[in-house]
Design a protein around this motif. Structure first.
Motif, PDB file in Angstrom:
ATOM      1  N   LYS A 151      11.552 -17.120  -3.623  1.00 53.85           N
ATOM      2  CA  LYS A 151      11.884 -16.620  -5.027  1.00 53.85           C
ATOM      3  C   LYS A 151      10.306 -16.278  -5.658  1.00 53.85           C
ATOM      4  N   GLY A 152       9.594 -17.012  -5.439  1.00 57.90           N
ATOM      5  CA  GLY A 152       7.894 -16.933  -5.944  1.00 57.90           C
ATOM      6  C   GLY A 152       7.371 -15.988  -5.331  1.00 57.90           C
ATOM      7  N   PHE A 153       7.322 -15.223  -3.913  1.00 56.67           N
ATOM      8  CA  PHE A 153       6.914 -14.291  -2.956  1.00 56.67           C
ATOM      9  C   PHE A 153       7.027 -13.196  -4.453  1.00 56.67           C
ATOM     10  N   ALA A 154       9.197 -13.084  -4.171  1.00 57.50           N
ATOM     11  CA  ALA A 154       9.322 -11.995  -4.575  1.00 57.50           C
ATOM     12  C   ALA A 154       9.028 -11.500  -6.230  1.00 57.50           C
ATOM     13  N   LYS A 155       9.036 -12.177  -7.400  1.00 55.15           N
ATOM     14  CA  LYS A 155       8.064 -12.346  -8.612  1.00 55.15           C
ATOM     15  C   LYS A 155       6.830 -11.397  -8.515  1.00 55.15           C
ATOM     16  N   GLU A 156       6.152 -12.096  -7.286  1.00 56.63           N
ATOM     17  CA  GLU A 156       4.807 -11.383  -7.040  1.00 56.63           C
ATOM     18  C   GLU A 156       5.060 -10.123  -6.453  1.00 56.63           C
ATOM     19  N   LEU A 157       5.741  -9.352  -6.190  1.00 57.23           N
ATOM     20  CA  LEU A 157       6.060  -8.242  -5.679  1.00 57.23           C
ATOM     21  C   LEU A 157       6.725  -7.330  -6.586  1.00 57.23           C
ATOM     22  N   ALA A 158       7.792  -7.568  -7.314  1.00 59.75           N
ATOM     23  CA  ALA A 158       8.858  -7.239  -8.413  1.00 59.75           C
ATOM     24  C   ALA A 158       8.423  -6.175  -8.603  1.00 59.75           C
ATOM     25  N   LYS A 159       7.249  -5.457  -8.934  1.00 55.91           N
ATOM     26  CA  LYS A 159       7.070  -3.960  -9.425  1.00 55.91           C
ATOM     27  C   LYS A 159       6.336  -3.575  -8.269  1.00 55.91           C
ATOM     28  N   THR A 160       6.187  -3.381  -7.177  1.00 56.62           N
ATOM     29  CA  THR A 160       5.589  -3.262  -6.069  1.00 56.62           C
ATOM     30  C   THR A 160       6.162  -2.167  -5.213  1.00 56.62           C
ATOM     31  N   GLY A 161       7.638  -2.265  -5.118  1.00 55.72           N
ATOM     32  CA  GLY A 161       8.363  -1.676  -4.229  1.00 55.72           C
ATOM     33  C   GLY A 161       8.921  -2.716  -3.453  1.00 55.72           C
ATOM     34  N   VAL A 162       9.121  -3.343  -2.703  1.00 58.06           N
ATOM     35  CA  VAL A 162       9.085  -4.622  -2.156  1.00 58.06           C
ATOM     36  C   VAL A 162       9.945  -5.411  -2.422  1.00 58.06           C
ATOM     37  N   LEU A 163      10.933  -5.984  -1.983  1.00 60.80           N
ATOM     38  CA  LEU A 163      11.878  -6.515  -2.691  1.00 60.80           C
ATOM     39  C   LEU A 163      12.000  -7.896  -1.593  1.00 60.80           C
ATOM     40  N   VAL A 164      12.415  -8.895  -1.610  1.00 56.60           N
ATOM     41  CA  VAL A 164      11.726  -9.710  -1.468  1.00 56.60           C
ATOM     42  C   VAL A 164      13.377 -10.633  -0.502  1.00 56.60           C
ATOM     43  N   ASN A 165      14.257 -10.957  -0.042  1.00 55.46           N
ATOM     44  CA  ASN A 165      15.335 -12.008  -0.152  1.00 55.46           C
ATOM     45  C   ASN A 165      15.528 -12.344   0.540  1.00 55.46           C
ATOM     46  N   ALA A 170       0.709  -1.060   0.533  1.00 58.29           N
ATOM     47  CA  ALA A 170       0.160  -0.067   0.349  1.00 58.29           C
ATOM     48  C   ALA A 170       0.488   1.069  -0.097  1.00 58.29           C
ATOM     49  N   ASN A 171       2.158   0.847   1.002  1.00 56.35           N
ATOM     50  CA  ASN A 171       2.683   2.641   1.161  1.00 56.35           C
ATOM     51  C   ASN A 171       3.519   2.242  -0.672  1.00 56.35           C
ATOM     52  N   GLY A 172       4.131   1.318  -1.291  1.00 55.27           N
ATOM     53  CA  GLY A 172       5.014   1.538  -2.746  1.00 55.27           C
ATOM     54  C   GLY A 172       6.287   1.162  -1.895  1.00 55.27           C
ATOM     55  N   TYR A 173       6.748   0.849  -0.694  1.00 55.78           N
ATOM     56  CA  TYR A 173       7.925   0.159  -0.253  1.00 55.78           C
ATOM     57  C   TYR A 173       7.862  -0.306   0.764  1.00 55.78           C
ATOM     58  N   GLY A 174       8.906  -1.370   0.829  1.00 59.68           N
ATOM     59  CA  GLY A 174       9.164  -3.003   2.229  1.00 59.68           C
ATOM     60  C   GLY A 174      10.618  -3.050   1.015  1.00 59.68           C
ATOM     61  N   ARG A 175      11.098  -3.722   2.140  1.00 58.46           N
ATOM     62  CA  ARG A 175      12.007  -4.640   2.162  1.00 58.46           C
ATOM     63  C   ARG A 175      11.776  -6.178   3.106  1.00 58.46           C
ATOM     64  N   ILE A 176      11.926  -6.463   3.054  1.00 61.54           N
ATOM     65  CA  ILE A 176      11.954  -8.425   3.543  1.00 61.54           C
ATOM     66  C   ILE A 176      12.834  -9.415   2.974  1.00 61.54           C
ATOM     67  N   VAL A 177      13.060 -10.354   4.480  1.00 61.08           N
ATOM     68  CA  VAL A 177      14.643 -10.732   4.170  1.00 61.08           C
ATOM     69  C   VAL A 177      13.783 -11.683   5.242  1.00 61.08           C
ATOM     70  N   ASN A 178      14.052 -13.013   4.869  1.00 61.41           N
ATOM     71  CA  ASN A 178      13.969 -14.376   5.286  1.00 61.41           C
ATOM     72  C   ASN A 178      15.406 -15.125   5.360  1.00 61.41           C
ATOM     73  N   LEU A 179      14.939 -15.567   6.883  1.00 63.03           N
ATOM     74  CA  LEU A 179      16.329 -15.876   7.135  1.00 63.03           C
ATOM     75  C   LEU A 179      16.111 -17.375   6.570  1.00 63.03           C
ATOM     76  N   ALA A 180      17.128 -18.263   5.870  1.00 61.05           N
ATOM     77  CA  ALA A 180      16.974 -19.115   5.400  1.00 61.05           C
ATOM     78  C   ALA A 180      18.520 -19.993   6.304  1.00 61.05           C
ATOM     79  N   SER A 181      18.567 -20.854   5.779  1.00 61.10           N
ATOM     80  CA  SER A 181      20.249 -21.646   6.383  1.00 61.10           C
ATOM     81  C   SER A 181      20.962 -22.381   4.842  1.00 61.10           C
ATOM     82  N   ILE A 182      22.177 -22.860   5.057  1.00 68.16           N
ATOM     83  CA  ILE A 182      22.521 -23.548   4.361  1.00 68.16           C
ATOM     84  C   ILE A 182      22.811 -24.455   3.925  1.00 68.16           C
ATOM     85  N   ALA A 183      21.478 -25.216   4.860  1.00 67.28           N
ATOM     86  CA  ALA A 183      21.014 -26.349   4.812  1.00 67.28           C
ATOM     87  C   ALA A 183      20.022 -26.382   3.881  1.00 67.28           C
TER      88      ALA A 183
END
Length: 247
Positions: free
Chosen positions: A166-180, A130-143
């Motif tokens: 990966k899938g979620f990031a593609k959904e949001l790629a044009k929204t200003g919200v980056l997911v890694n 809604a704000n056109g901006y966001g950064r999301i980081v999901n902590l996974a693991s080498i496992a």
């Protein structure tokens, strides 16, 4: 550190009362962010909030979707917006071969480590969109890439986090919200206390640098991904493994 890098930003950290979550919260607060800690342990939350200088806290079990939704709404009401999210809540689970792995242990690891990430992202991403901006980081693991024997649930959950990211990031790629996602090898956190010494030594032996990661090293990578400096990376998996992962 970069003074004011997160000035005006509101950050939610799941698992924020200890380990990597708490360390990232401290860095974000020092660099100007208003930090909200989510954690299952109410007493640890109180202590961490005082240490970090958190703006708000929520005692929440991330494996409970209703509780996560309530915490998201509580956070929005308290802070007005959410700009950054680090999903770092996690458990190691039992250490056992698949044929003997306790069913409840499997379910709990998947619920916390994988479903908890989904619930938090699902609840908080709409505010960012809604704000056109966001950064999301999901902590996974080498496992997620190179799972260890006798820890099948943990490896499966963390691999799921990478796939979800990966899938979620593609959904949001044009929204200003980056997911890694970040896939560290073992680094020194309270999670190590849940593991037998034999498991710890086996994991260290797989790291070409011959040591575990230092918490500050992981924090620096996560904070870059949460910052404006990260502007053209989304859906990516960032390794910090001392050479264990090279792909």
């Amino acid at each position: 550190m970069f003074a004011g890098r997160f000035s005006g930003r509101c950050a939610v950290i799941t698992g924020g009362a200890s380990g990597a979550g708490k360390a990232v919260a401290q860095r974000l607060a020092k660099e100007g962010a208003r930090v909200v800690l989510w954690d299952l342990n109410p007493q640890a939350l109180v202590e961490a909030a005082a240490e970090v200088g958190a703006a708000h806290t929520c005692a929440v079990d991330v494996s409970d979707p209703a509780a996560v939704a309530a915490a998201a709404e509580d956070t929005r009401k308290a802070l007005g917006s959410v700009d950054l999210l680090l999903c770092s809540a996690g458990i190691t689970g039992p250490t056992a071969p698949v044929v003997d792995f306790p069913l409840e242990g499997w379910r709990r690891v998947i619920e916390v480590n994988l479903n908890g990430v989904f619930y938090a992202c699902r609840a908080l991403a709409p505010y960012m969109i809604a704000n056109g901006y966001g950064r999301i980081v999901n902590l996974a693991s080498i496992a997620a890439k190179d799972p260890n024997p006798n820890a099948s649930a943990y490896g499966a959950a963390k691999a799921g986090v990478v796939g979800f990211t990966k899938g979620f990031a593609k959904e949001l790629a044009k929204t200003g919200v980056l997911v890694n996602a970040v896939t560290p090898a073992v680094f020194v956190t309270p999670l190590l206390e849940q593991m037998p010494e034999s498991q710890i030594e086996m994991m260290k032996s797989k790291i070409p640098m011959g040591r575990f990661g230092e918490l500050d090293e992981v924090v620096s990578m996560i904070c870059w991904l949460l910052s404006d400096e990260c502007s053209f990376s989304t859906g990516a998996t960032f390794d910090i493994s001392g050479g264990r992962a090279t792909y």
